[in-house]
Enzyme design. Structure first.
Site, mmCIF file in Angstrom:
data_model
loop_
_atom_site.group_PDB
_atom_site.id
_atom_site.type_symbol
_atom_site.label_atom_id
_atom_site.label_comp_id
_atom_site.label_asym_id
_atom_site.label_seq_id
_atom_site.Cartn_x
_atom_site.Cartn_y
_atom_site.Cartn_z
ATOM 1 N N LYS A 111 29.009 46.192 30.020
ATOM 2 C CA LYS A 111 29.598 46.029 31.352
ATOM 3 C C LYS A 111 29.001 44.774 31.988
ATOM 4 O O LYS A 111 27.790 44.686 32.150
ATOM 5 C CB LYS A 111 29.266 47.282 32.174
ATOM 6 C CG LYS A 111 29.552 47.208 33.658
ATOM 7 C CD LYS A 111 29.100 48.504 34.330
ATOM 8 C CE LYS A 111 29.078 48.382 35.841
ATOM 9 N NZ LYS A 111 28.482 49.562 36.502
ATOM 10 N N SER A 158 26.665 47.570 45.166
ATOM 11 C CA SER A 158 27.414 46.878 44.112
ATOM 12 C C SER A 158 27.608 45.402 44.429
ATOM 13 O O SER A 158 27.894 45.023 45.569
ATOM 14 C CB SER A 158 28.779 47.535 43.945
ATOM 15 O OG SER A 158 29.536 46.821 42.993
ATOM 16 N N ALA A 159 27.498 44.585 43.382
ATOM 17 C CA ALA A 159 27.784 43.153 43.514
ATOM 18 C C ALA A 159 29.274 42.917 43.777
ATOM 19 O O ALA A 159 29.670 41.801 44.124
ATOM 20 C CB ALA A 159 27.352 42.415 42.252
ATOM 21 N N LYS A 175 34.670 54.812 45.524
ATOM 22 C CA LYS A 175 34.415 56.131 44.961
ATOM 23 C C LYS A 175 33.595 56.993 45.905
ATOM 24 O O LYS A 175 32.680 56.519 46.569
ATOM 25 C CB LYS A 175 33.675 55.988 43.625
ATOM 26 C CG LYS A 175 34.634 55.790 42.464
ATOM 27 C CD LYS A 175 34.007 54.998 41.361
ATOM 28 C CE LYS A 175 33.878 53.567 41.811
ATOM 29 N NZ LYS A 175 33.456 52.629 40.817
ATOM 30 N N ASP A 193 20.556 49.995 46.073
ATOM 31 C CA ASP A 193 21.684 49.924 45.144
ATOM 32 C C ASP A 193 22.994 49.683 45.892
ATOM 33 O O ASP A 193 23.591 50.603 46.449
ATOM 34 C CB ASP A 193 21.765 51.210 44.305
ATOM 35 C CG ASP A 193 22.772 51.079 43.166
ATOM 36 O OD1 ASP A 193 23.469 50.051 43.086
ATOM 37 O OD2 ASP A 193 22.858 52.025 42.355
ATOM 38 N N VAL A 207 34.712 44.651 38.794
ATOM 39 C CA VAL A 207 35.549 44.092 39.864
ATOM 40 C C VAL A 207 35.017 42.715 40.267
ATOM 41 O O VAL A 207 35.775 41.745 40.384
ATOM 42 C CB VAL A 207 35.581 45.040 41.088
ATOM 43 C CG1 VAL A 207 36.191 44.354 42.297
ATOM 44 C CG2 VAL A 207 36.350 46.315 40.742
ATOM 45 N N GLU A 245 41.281 44.713 35.671
ATOM 46 C CA GLU A 245 39.871 44.818 35.319
ATOM 47 C C GLU A 245 39.699 45.510 33.964
ATOM 48 O O GLU A 245 40.518 46.353 33.590
ATOM 49 C CB GLU A 245 39.238 45.659 36.425
ATOM 50 C CG GLU A 245 37.774 45.823 36.352
ATOM 51 C CD GLU A 245 37.388 47.225 36.789
ATOM 52 O OE1 GLU A 245 36.429 47.749 36.227
ATOM 53 O OE2 GLU A 245 38.059 47.790 37.677
#
Ligand code: PSU
Ligand code: MN
Length: 304
Positions: free
Chosen positions: A89, A143-144, A162, A141, A109, A28
């Site tokens: 990003k 993450s995709a 995380k 929220d 990712v 990545e």
């Protein structure tokens, strides 16, 4: 993905690996541009590629430069990703826009896994996955990374998610999305900076060969339409008291400054790096290196 498609270019090393049948490991680029501070980000990116080679595979760091998707970067391109000011990003949804506008971006990712699978690469090493953020019941929220991995046949080696996230909610979402999950030599789901997030795992694996046999079973059973996550805990975790302190101040600051959307994760990572006296950075680097080594071992084991 065809090499003829003008928006996509394979590195010489990746092309050579394909010809020779050498296993390839996707890497990545957001972690280089937005996850680690300069100038150490470039050193780490180079070292990680070298680790993949030492373990018998070819590295393919994935990114978009001036509208071209690169599967594998030259050393100059790697330096561009690490140093250029115009690198944004990009998640999966941003890819086509970035290409059409001829912009440059590091891939998350989600975006990296998408491009890897598109180019026939099914093993991927990263640091930590994105997931469900704390307070997501209000902010939505999530993450995709999670939704992308629910539709991609790829093995992702990471140190869990995380600790800035709502780990329990992330694990529940992974179950819903049929994302496979095994712990590498552990029964505890790792928490990125921490070896144990406090959540236990159902399945433990102990070597790359065992993972390769799971991968063939997935193919036979047709359960390879979503990703397999190999959660590889860091050996020497961050001091827990320091971790908890920096996390609390980071979350408070993020909310105070109304940090939202794609800025949240880079903001919190940066906060960790600048408030932990090098501890989070040390752990972060160790994580990426160890995941790269394991991903290469898995790619090699599954090639046999
Ligand atoms: N893990 C790291 N460093 C990072 C990231 C993860 O150690 O920089 C990045 C990855 O690119 C991951 C992204 O896909 O953060 C998740 O961002 P978001 O939470 O905005 O989806
Ligand atoms: Mn988000």
């Amino acid at each position: 993905m065809s090499e003829k498609f003008p928006a996509c270019k394979f590195s010489t090393e990746v092309l050579e690996a394909r010809r020779a049948g050498t296993p390839i490991v996707a890497l990545e680029s957001t972690i280089i541009s937005h996850g680690l501070p300069r100038p150490i980000n470039l050193d780490v990116a180079q070292e990680v590629e070298e680790i993949v080679r030492m373990h018998g595979a070819a590295p393919a760091t994935i990114a978009v430069l001036d509208g071209v998707v690169h599967i594998g970067l030259s050393s100059v391109q790697l330096r561009d990703i690490a140093n250029r000011e115009d690198i944004v990003k990009a998640s999966s949804r941003d890819l086509a826009i970035t290409v059409a506008k001829k912009n440059s971006a590091a891939t998350t990712v989600a975006a990296t896994a998408h491009l890897a699978v598109l180019s026939g690469i099914h093993t991927f090493a990263t640091g930590g996955l994105g997931g469900v953020h704390r307070g997501a019941n209000q902010s939505f929220d999530e993450s995709a990374d999670l939704t992308a991995l629910s539709t991609l046949d790829i093995t992702v080696v990471c140190a869990g998610v995380k600790s800035i996230l709502d780990v329990g909610a992330t694990l529940e979402r992974m179950e819903t999305l049929a994302i496979g999950l095994v712990g590498y030599r552990t029964q505890s789901f790792p928490g990125f900076y921490l070896t144990d997030s406090g959540f236990s795992l159902e399945h433990q694996v102990n070597d790359a060969k065992e993972i390769a046999s799971i991968l063939s079973a997935r193919r036979v059973l047709g359960t390879n339409r979503s990703a397999l996550i190999v959660a590889n805990p860091v050996l020497q975790q961050m001091d827990r008291t320091l971790h908890d302190k920096v996390l609390a101040s980071g979350l408070a600051l993020a909310s105070e400054q109304h940090i939202i959307g794609k800025e949240v994760t880079p903001f919190l990572l940066e906060h960790f790096h600048s408030h932990s006296d090098g501890e989070s950075l040390r752990v972060n680097i160790e994580i990426i290196k160890s995941n790269a080594a394991l991903a290469a071992d898995i790619a090699v084991a599954s090639a046999h």
